[in-house]
Design a protein around this motif. Structure first.
Motif, short mmCIF file in Angstrom:
data_model
loop_
_atom_site.label_atom_id
_atom_site.label_comp_id
_atom_site.label_asym_id
_atom_site.label_seq_id
_atom_site.Cartn_x
_atom_site.Cartn_y
_atom_site.Cartn_z
N VAL A 1 0.89 5.59 -0.17
CA VAL A 1 0.55 7.28 0.30
C VAL A 1 1.59 7.83 0.25
N TYR B 1 2.08 10.34 -9.07
CA TYR B 1 1.10 9.29 -8.04
C TYR B 1 2.67 8.27 -8.03
N GLN C 1 0.60 -1.35 -0.07
CA GLN C 1 -0.21 -0.26 -0.13
C GLN C 1 0.69 1.44 0.49
N THR D 1 -1.25 12.71 -5.57
CA THR D 1 -0.52 14.15 -4.32
C THR D 1 -0.32 15.33 -5.79
N TRP E 1 -0.41 1.23 -6.67
CA TRP E 1 -0.13 2.69 -7.05
C TRP E 1 -0.68 3.83 -5.81
N GLY E 2 -0.58 4.16 -5.40
CA GLY E 2 -0.74 5.19 -4.54
C GLY E 2 -2.49 6.64 -5.18
N GLN E 3 -2.44 7.33 -3.86
CA GLN E 3 -3.89 7.83 -4.36
C GLN E 3 -3.62 8.89 -4.42
#
Length: 122
Positions: free
Chosen positions: A5, A95, A3, A116, A112-114
């Motif tokens: 972030v 990302y 995960q 920024t 993948w991250g969400q």
């Protein structure tokens, strides 16, 4: 499973700097190459930079070469994208992604991250 972030995005004036971070969970982080991609409104996702699992190899898009630096700290399960001399055209959602090897194609990455937001004002 990994995960991701991202953090560190924001608003900056042209010529300024930002440092993006990507924190990963999971003990297998050190097994993955890490990439950064970006996507501006109305545009396709674009490769920015990638780093090998051990950190010994980095590759950059021509558009950011010499301005961005990618590094990783496997002890902290993190990767860092230092962005200097920012331009208005760097504005995008950024990302981070994890995959089995360094690739410039986004669909080669598994996790993948969400994202920024980075906004560079001219």
């Amino acid at each position: 499973q990994v995960q991701l972030v991202e953090s560190g995005g924001g608003l900056v004036q042209a010529g300024g700097s930002l440092r993006l971070s990507c924190a990963a969970s999971g003990r297998t982080f050190r097994n993955y190459a890490m990439g950064w991609f970006r996507q501006a409104p109305g545009k396709e996702r674009e490769f920015v930079a990638a780093i090998s699992w051990g950190g010994g190899t980095t590759v950059y898009a021509d558009s950011v070469k010499g301005r961005f630096t990618l590094a990783r700290n496997n002890a902290k399960n993190s990767v860092y994208l230092q962005m200097n001399s920012l331009k208005a055209e760097d504005t995008a959602v950024y990302y981070c992604a994890a995959g089995p090897r360094i690739e410039r194609l986004w669909d080669e990455y598994n996790f993948w991250g969400q994202g920024t937001q980075v906004t560079v004002s001219s």
